[in-house]
Design an enzyme around this catalytic site. Structure first.
Site, PDB file in Angstrom:
ATOM      1  NE  ARG A 122      -4.146  -2.009   1.911  1.00  0.00           N
ATOM      2  CZ  ARG A 122      -4.165  -2.906   2.447  1.00  0.00           C
ATOM      3  NH1 ARG A 122      -3.097  -3.356   3.254  1.00  0.00           N
ATOM      4  NH2 ARG A 122      -5.046  -4.118   1.883  1.00  0.00           N
ATOM      5  CE  LYS A 144      -0.184  13.378 -15.675  1.00  0.00           C
ATOM      6  NZ  LYS A 144      -0.539  13.625 -16.987  1.00  0.00           N
ATOM      7  CD  GLU A 186       8.410  14.646 -22.736  1.00  0.00           C
ATOM      8  OE1 GLU A 186       7.579  15.829 -22.902  1.00  0.00           O
ATOM      9  OE2 GLU A 186       7.883  13.490 -22.931  1.00  0.00           O
ATOM     10  CE  LYS A 228       5.876  17.087 -14.816  1.00  0.00           C
ATOM     11  NZ  LYS A 228       6.269  15.903 -15.594  1.00  0.00           N
ATOM     12  CD  GLU A 238      -3.554  15.517 -17.480  1.00  0.00           C
ATOM     13  OE1 GLU A 238      -2.501  15.094 -16.982  1.00  0.00           O
ATOM     14  OE2 GLU A 238      -4.159  15.431 -18.836  1.00  0.00           O
ATOM     15  NE  ARG A 243       0.905  16.376 -14.194  1.00  0.00           N
ATOM     16  CZ  ARG A 243       1.536  15.761 -13.358  1.00  0.00           C
ATOM     17  NH1 ARG A 243       0.990  15.766 -12.078  1.00  0.00           N
ATOM     18  NH2 ARG A 243       2.541  14.922 -13.670  1.00  0.00           N
ATOM     19  CG  ASN A 247      -1.322  15.557 -21.349  1.00  0.00           C
ATOM     20  OD1 ASN A 247      -0.201  14.942 -20.952  1.00  0.00           O
ATOM     21  ND2 ASN A 247      -2.444  15.702 -20.798  1.00  0.00           N
ATOM     22  CG  HIS A 250       2.641  13.964 -24.584  1.00  0.00           C
ATOM     23  ND1 HIS A 250       3.454  15.093 -24.767  1.00  0.00           N
ATOM     24  CD2 HIS A 250       3.271  12.958 -23.821  1.00  0.00           C
ATOM     25  CE1 HIS A 250       4.578  14.938 -24.037  1.00  0.00           C
ATOM     26  NE2 HIS A 250       4.613  13.659 -23.632  1.00  0.00           N
ATOM     27  CG  HIS A 254       0.773   9.007 -25.673  1.00  0.00           C
ATOM     28  ND1 HIS A 254       0.224   9.661 -24.665  1.00  0.00           N
ATOM     29  CD2 HIS A 254       2.132   9.223 -25.075  1.00  0.00           C
ATOM     30  CE1 HIS A 254       0.926   9.962 -23.598  1.00  0.00           C
ATOM     31  NE2 HIS A 254       2.008   9.627 -23.868  1.00  0.00           N
ATOM     32  CG  HIS A 267       7.873   9.728 -24.518  1.00  0.00           C
ATOM     33  ND1 HIS A 267       6.508   9.241 -24.766  1.00  0.00           N
ATOM     34  CD2 HIS A 267       7.922  10.841 -23.806  1.00  0.00           C
ATOM     35  CE1 HIS A 267       5.670  10.369 -23.992  1.00  0.00           C
ATOM     36  NE2 HIS A 267       6.531  11.186 -23.505  1.00  0.00           N
TER      37      HIS A 267
HETATM   38  N1  LIG Z   1       5.797  10.312 -15.521  1.00  0.00           N
HETATM   39  C1  LIG Z   1       5.915  11.412 -16.255  1.00  0.00           C
HETATM   40  O1  LIG Z   1       5.356  12.419 -16.059  1.00  0.00           O
HETATM   41  C2  LIG Z   1       6.534  11.068 -17.638  1.00  0.00           C
HETATM   42  C3  LIG Z   1       6.866  12.178 -18.616  1.00  0.00           C
HETATM   43  C4  LIG Z   1       7.664  11.738 -19.921  1.00  0.00           C
HETATM   44  C5  LIG Z   1       7.672  10.528 -20.130  1.00  0.00           C
HETATM   45  N2  LIG Z   1       7.391   9.749 -19.303  1.00  0.00           N
HETATM   46  C6  LIG Z   1       7.832   8.099 -19.496  1.00  0.00           C
HETATM   47  O2  LIG Z   1       9.175   8.053 -19.757  1.00  0.00           O
HETATM   48  C7  LIG Z   1       9.692   7.016 -20.606  1.00  0.00           C
HETATM   49  C8  LIG Z   1      10.871   7.542 -21.394  1.00  0.00           C
HETATM   50  O3  LIG Z   1      11.798   7.880 -20.690  1.00  0.00           O
HETATM   51  P1  LIG Z   1      13.218   7.865 -21.139  1.00  0.00           P
HETATM   52  O4  LIG Z   1      13.314   8.493 -22.342  1.00  0.00           O
HETATM   53  O5  LIG Z   1      14.229   8.423 -20.085  1.00  0.00           O
HETATM   54  O6  LIG Z   1      13.517   6.178 -21.440  1.00  0.00           O
HETATM   55  P2  LIG Z   1      14.492   5.143 -20.607  1.00  0.00           P
HETATM   56  O7  LIG Z   1      14.142   5.186 -19.359  1.00  0.00           O
HETATM   57  O8  LIG Z   1      14.143   3.822 -21.655  1.00  0.00           O
HETATM   58  O9  LIG Z   1      16.020   5.751 -20.990  1.00  0.00           O
HETATM   59  C9  LIG Z   1      16.516   5.564 -22.430  1.00  0.00           C
HETATM   60  C10 LIG Z   1      17.555   4.933 -22.543  1.00  0.00           C
HETATM   61  O10 LIG Z   1      18.676   5.611 -22.094  1.00  0.00           O
HETATM   62  C11 LIG Z   1      19.534   4.615 -20.982  1.00  0.00           C
HETATM   63  N3  LIG Z   1      20.084   5.501 -20.090  1.00  0.00           N
HETATM   64  C12 LIG Z   1      19.348   6.394 -19.080  1.00  0.00           C
HETATM   65  N4  LIG Z   1      20.011   7.189 -18.368  1.00  0.00           N
HETATM   66  C13 LIG Z   1      21.542   6.792 -18.771  1.00  0.00           C
HETATM   67  C14 LIG Z   1      22.674   7.254 -18.424  1.00  0.00           C
HETATM   68  N5  LIG Z   1      22.823   8.351 -17.771  1.00  0.00           N
HETATM   69  N6  LIG Z   1      23.781   6.710 -19.097  1.00  0.00           N
HETATM   70  C15 LIG Z   1      23.517   5.695 -20.104  1.00  0.00           C
HETATM   71  N7  LIG Z   1      22.512   5.288 -20.560  1.00  0.00           N
HETATM   72  C16 LIG Z   1      21.316   5.811 -19.726  1.00  0.00           C
HETATM   73  C17 LIG Z   1      18.406   3.766 -20.397  1.00  0.00           C
HETATM   74  O11 LIG Z   1      18.891   2.489 -20.056  1.00  0.00           O
HETATM   75  C18 LIG Z   1      17.440   3.761 -21.553  1.00  0.00           C
HETATM   76  O12 LIG Z   1      18.515   2.552 -22.725  1.00  0.00           O
HETATM   77  C19 LIG Z   1       8.408   6.638 -21.376  1.00  0.00           C
HETATM   78  O13 LIG Z   1       7.760   5.496 -20.865  1.00  0.00           O
HETATM   79  C20 LIG Z   1       7.454   7.706 -21.226  1.00  0.00           C
HETATM   80  O14 LIG Z   1       6.029   7.308 -20.935  1.00  0.00           O
HETATM   81  C21 LIG Z   1       6.755   9.709 -18.006  1.00  0.00           C
HETATM   82 ZN   LIG Z   2       6.247  12.918 -22.548  1.00  0.00          ZN
END
Ligand SMILES: NC(=O)c1ccc[n+]([C@@H]2O[C@H](COP(=O)([O-])OP(=O)(O)OC[C@H]3O[C@@H](n4cnc5c(N)ncnc54)[C@H](O)[C@@H]3O)[C@@H](O)[C@H]2O)c1
Ligand SMILES: [Zn+2]
Length: 366
Positions: A122, A144, A186, A228, A238, A243, A247, A250, A254, A267
């Site tokens: 929980r 999120k 982003e 942000k 949201e 907020r 998007n 997006h 998406h 992404h």
């Molecule tokens: N929660 C939110 O508000 C929010 C907002 C935007 C995106 N997201 C989510 O985030 C995800 C995408 O995130 P991302 O682009 O970071 O992807 P990710 O976490 O897959 O990282 C991208 C790649 O970089 C590598 N990596 C990360 N940091 C590194 C470093 N310092 N050195 C070497 N390699 C490194 C990772 O292993 C991966 O292969 C999606 O799932 C998306 O939906 C969430």
């Molecule tokens: Zn995003």
């Protein structure tokens, strides 16, 4: 000022942004924000080998014990299977309600780790240590957290705020260039939707940013997260609309991720195409100046981000995938459209014909 606050009453938390903060601030951050029990350090197969040992040493230096749990790098780890495995690993490690979790990685580890922490027994407290640019400018702040359903990205999730976020931009030295570029999308999103001055700063600093100049990159992350944090403080879940502006880009983004199969497009790249799409729709429907569309696409080009549809994308499939978007209250197709650079609004009832026309216009040439 290296520290920001996300102001959410009793759930307020600090975001520390400083080059080298993983060395200088981890211990203090753990001492101030995590319980004295044992915890999990969640990371992935790329980030773990680079940073997990020093982070776990830092945490263990405070007298806490930490179990390193590693998931396969990539979007596919935001799945029910991985979730079940991680919960099981935590149970076998003897972690309980007095435990904590530290998410060390990009947006995937942050979204998965936050959801694990929010649901395990929980809910246990968690700390975010974002390592990708995308996570450092966006996803690590705001609470999120989610995993994907095979039919819909981020379908199963909750709002759960971390206790603190520790951002060390020097970790970006090891981030692959394509991932760096994806994260910039982003930052551009925040700039177009909320902050014209940030857009100017990205335009004029693009060269320094890509060379990872410490001051320029740290300032960029600080400003994007400041915006942000402001939006999250106004509209955590949201509900009131502020907020929703985050998007921007997006809806089509998406849809591209979903129709390509998760993993076909990054992404941030999908969001970049989605921003160009929204700008073109806004140009027709909301008076967004054509010169601003050109400016946005010029910046995306300078950052090596795409702004046309990939060759595999099919407009009809994209329209289909946009319909179940979680932002579509009561079935109306809803897009966030820019009014000018630095300001956007949610738009209702964009005719499907306009969407189709703009998607056709955005097909790759040749
Ligand atoms: N929660 C939110 O508000 C929010 C907002 C935007 C995106 N997201 C989510 O985030 C995800 C995408 O995130 P991302 O682009 O970071 O992807 P990710 O976490 O897959 O990282 C991208 C790649 O970089 C590598 N990596 C990360 N940091 C590194 C470093 N310092 N050195 C070497 N390699 C490194 C990772 O292993 C991966 O292969 C999606 O799932 C998306 O939906 C969430
Ligand atoms: Zn995003």
């Amino acid at each position: 000022m290296p520290e920001l606050m996300v102001r959410l009453g009793a759930r307020s938390y600090p975001v520390r942004i400083e080059w080298g903060s993983l060395d200088s601030d981890l211990t203090a951050c753990v001492e101030s924000h995590l319980p004295r029990g044992n915890g999990a350090l969640l990371t992935d197969t790329h980030v773990g080998p680079l940073y997990a040992e020093s982070v776990s040493k830092g945490i263990e230096g405070t007298g806490r014990k930490v179990h390193v749990l590693t998931v396969t790098a990539g979007e596919a780890s935001k799945s029910f299977e991985v979730l079940t495995r991680v919960w099981g690993d935590m149970l076998r490690a003897g972690l309980d309600r007095g435990s904590f979790l530290v998410a060390l990685g990009g947006g995937v580890v942050g979204d998965l780790g936050g959801f694990v922490a929010a649901t395990y027994m929980r809910g246990i407290p968690f700390l975010m240590i974002p390592t990708s640019l995308l996570a450092q400018v966006d996803s690590s702040v705001g609470g999120k957290v989610a995993v994907n359903h095979p039919l819909c990205k981020n379908l199963v999730g909750v709002f759960a705020q971390p206790r603190a976020v520790l951002v060390d931009p020097s970790l970006l030295k090891t981030l692959p260039p394509g991932e760096f570029v994806s994260g910039m999308a982003e930052a551009v999103k925040v700039a177009v939707a909320l902050d014209g001055g940030l857009f100017d700063a990205i335009e004029s600093g693009a060269g320094a940013i890509r060379k990872l100049d410490p001051d320029t990159v740290t300032a960029l992350i600080h400003r994007a997260l400041e915006r942000k944090a402001g939006v999250v403080a106004l509209d955590e879940k949201e509900e009131t609309g502020e907020r929703t502006l985050l998007n921007f880009g997006h809806t089509v983004g998406h849809a591209l991720e979903a129709t390509g199969g998760f993993g076909a497009i990054r992404h941030g790249e999908a969001v970049a195409v989605g921003m160009s799409f929204a700008a073109r729709v806004a140009q027709r429907n909301a008076g967004f100046p054509p010169a601003s569309t050109a400016r946005l696409e010029g910046l995306l080009r300078a950052l090596d981000l795409p702004f046309r549809l990939p060759s595999w994308a099919d407009p009809e499939a994209l329209i289909g995938a946009m319909r179940p978007d979680k932002k579509n209250l009561r079935g109306a197709l809803r897009l966030v459209l820019p009014l000018r650079i630095g300001s956007a609004e949610p738009a209702r009832d964009v005719p499907e014909e306009t969407i189709r026309e703009v998607l056709e216009e955005m097909k790759p040439k040749g």
